[in-house]
Scaffold this motif. Structure first.
Motif, mmCIF file in Angstrom:
data_model
loop_
_atom_site.group_PDB
_atom_site.id
_atom_site.type_symbol
_atom_site.label_atom_id
_atom_site.label_comp_id
_atom_site.label_asym_id
_atom_site.label_seq_id
_atom_site.Cartn_x
_atom_site.Cartn_y
_atom_site.Cartn_z
ATOM 1 N N LEU A 103 0.825 -1.201 0.000
ATOM 2 C CA LEU A 103 0.000 0.000 0.000
ATOM 3 C C LEU A 103 0.863 1.255 0.000
ATOM 4 C CD1 LEU A 103 -2.867 1.224 0.245
ATOM 5 C CD2 LEU A 103 -2.527 1.184 2.711
ATOM 6 N N TYR A 104 1.917 1.265 0.795
ATOM 7 C CA TYR A 104 2.805 2.422 0.844
ATOM 8 C C TYR A 104 3.484 2.643 -0.499
ATOM 9 C CZ TYR A 104 6.626 5.492 1.962
ATOM 10 O OH TYR A 104 7.497 6.537 1.955
ATOM 11 N N GLU A 105 4.012 1.573 -1.082
ATOM 12 C CA GLU A 105 4.713 1.712 -2.354
ATOM 13 C C GLU A 105 3.771 2.224 -3.445
ATOM 14 O OE1 GLU A 105 7.364 -0.977 -5.403
ATOM 15 O OE2 GLU A 105 6.995 -1.669 -3.379
ATOM 16 N N PHE A 106 2.577 1.674 -3.514
ATOM 17 C CA PHE A 106 1.607 2.118 -4.511
ATOM 18 C C PHE A 106 1.219 3.575 -4.290
ATOM 19 C CE2 PHE A 106 -2.870 2.844 -5.589
ATOM 20 C CZ PHE A 106 -2.792 2.685 -6.967
ATOM 21 N N SER A 107 0.918 3.937 -3.053
ATOM 22 C CA SER A 107 0.474 5.304 -2.784
ATOM 23 C C SER A 107 1.589 6.310 -2.997
ATOM 24 C CB SER A 107 -0.088 5.415 -1.374
ATOM 25 O OG SER A 107 0.927 5.195 -0.418
ATOM 26 N N TRP A 108 2.834 5.957 -2.675
ATOM 27 C CA TRP A 108 3.931 6.905 -2.861
ATOM 28 C C TRP A 108 4.178 7.155 -4.339
ATOM 29 C CZ3 TRP A 108 8.903 7.166 -4.912
ATOM 30 C CH2 TRP A 108 9.619 8.312 -4.568
ATOM 31 N N TYR A 109 4.282 6.088 -5.118
ATOM 32 C CA TYR A 109 4.546 6.278 -6.540
ATOM 33 C C TYR A 109 3.372 6.968 -7.232
ATOM 34 C CZ TYR A 109 8.721 3.429 -6.214
ATOM 35 O OH TYR A 109 9.947 2.954 -5.887
ATOM 36 N N HIS A 112 3.140 10.657 -5.795
ATOM 37 C CA HIS A 112 4.285 11.483 -6.163
ATOM 38 C C HIS A 112 4.285 11.779 -7.663
ATOM 39 C CE1 HIS A 112 7.769 13.350 -4.506
ATOM 40 N NE2 HIS A 112 8.549 12.869 -5.439
ATOM 41 N N ASN A 113 3.890 10.809 -8.462
ATOM 42 C CA ASN A 113 3.919 11.002 -9.907
ATOM 43 C C ASN A 113 2.720 11.791 -10.416
ATOM 44 O OD1 ASN A 113 6.273 9.574 -10.022
ATOM 45 N ND2 ASN A 113 5.300 7.657 -10.549
ATOM 46 N N CYS A 114 1.583 11.676 -9.770
ATOM 47 C CA CYS A 114 0.366 12.322 -10.276
ATOM 48 C C CYS A 114 0.031 13.623 -9.560
ATOM 49 C CB CYS A 114 -0.815 11.370 -10.147
ATOM 50 S SG CYS A 114 -0.621 9.899 -11.151
ATOM 51 N N PHE A 115 0.243 13.673 -8.249
ATOM 52 C CA PHE A 115 -0.212 14.829 -7.481
ATOM 53 C C PHE A 115 0.911 15.578 -6.788
ATOM 54 C CE2 PHE A 115 -3.665 11.656 -7.289
ATOM 55 C CZ PHE A 115 -4.570 12.321 -8.096
ATOM 56 N N GLY A 116 2.148 15.180 -7.015
ATOM 57 C CA GLY A 116 3.267 15.809 -6.329
ATOM 58 C C GLY A 116 3.481 17.247 -6.757
#
Length: 128
Positions: A103-109, A112-116
């Motif tokens: 869950l952490y890996e999915f949410s971070w990528y 970070h890639n879409c809403f960062g």
């Protein structure tokens, strides 16, 4: 009383904890000795160390301690009809940690890639 299942759980949690320690050591080595573009290597390695490897390693150590306690205080539970008991706790903890890692890996990528704020992903992500 010796229960081989408790020994297997102890060995399993010990091996996962050691594997997490090796991954942490590799990230620390990459942070200090990484060659190439220094900014993304240091950013990505530091983020992996602080927010992923150390917290999850601490949780795996908790699972290891619970497995060691379960192994040292083993009792005969073959006559009980319980569905879940204390001996199942280390495996439950490791399963929850694994799901949290996914869950952490999915949410971070994804986040970070879409809403960062910084859309330049090259400064934060190092392909492995």
């Amino acid at each position: 009383y010796y229960d081989p299942l408790n020994a297997n759980i102890l060995i399993y949690t010990l091996s996962i904890t050691l594997e997490q320690m090796m991954q942490l050591a590799l990230r620390v080595e990459l942070y200090f000795k990484g060659l190439g573009d220094e900014v993304p290597i240091k950013n990505h390695s530091l983020h992996e160390i602080m927010f992923r490897k150390l917290p999850f390693l601490a949780m795996y150590i908790v699972a290891l301690v619970v497995a060691a306690i379960s192994y040292s205080e083993a009792e005969d539970i073959s006559d009980r009809g319980e569905v879940w008991d204390f001996n199942d706790l280390p495996m439950t903890i490791t399963a929850v940690i694994y799901l949290l890692e996914l869950l952490y890996e999915f949410s971070w990528y994804f986040g970070h890639n879409c809403f960062g704020k910084n859309k330049d992903v090259r400064t934060y992500f190092v392909p492995v």
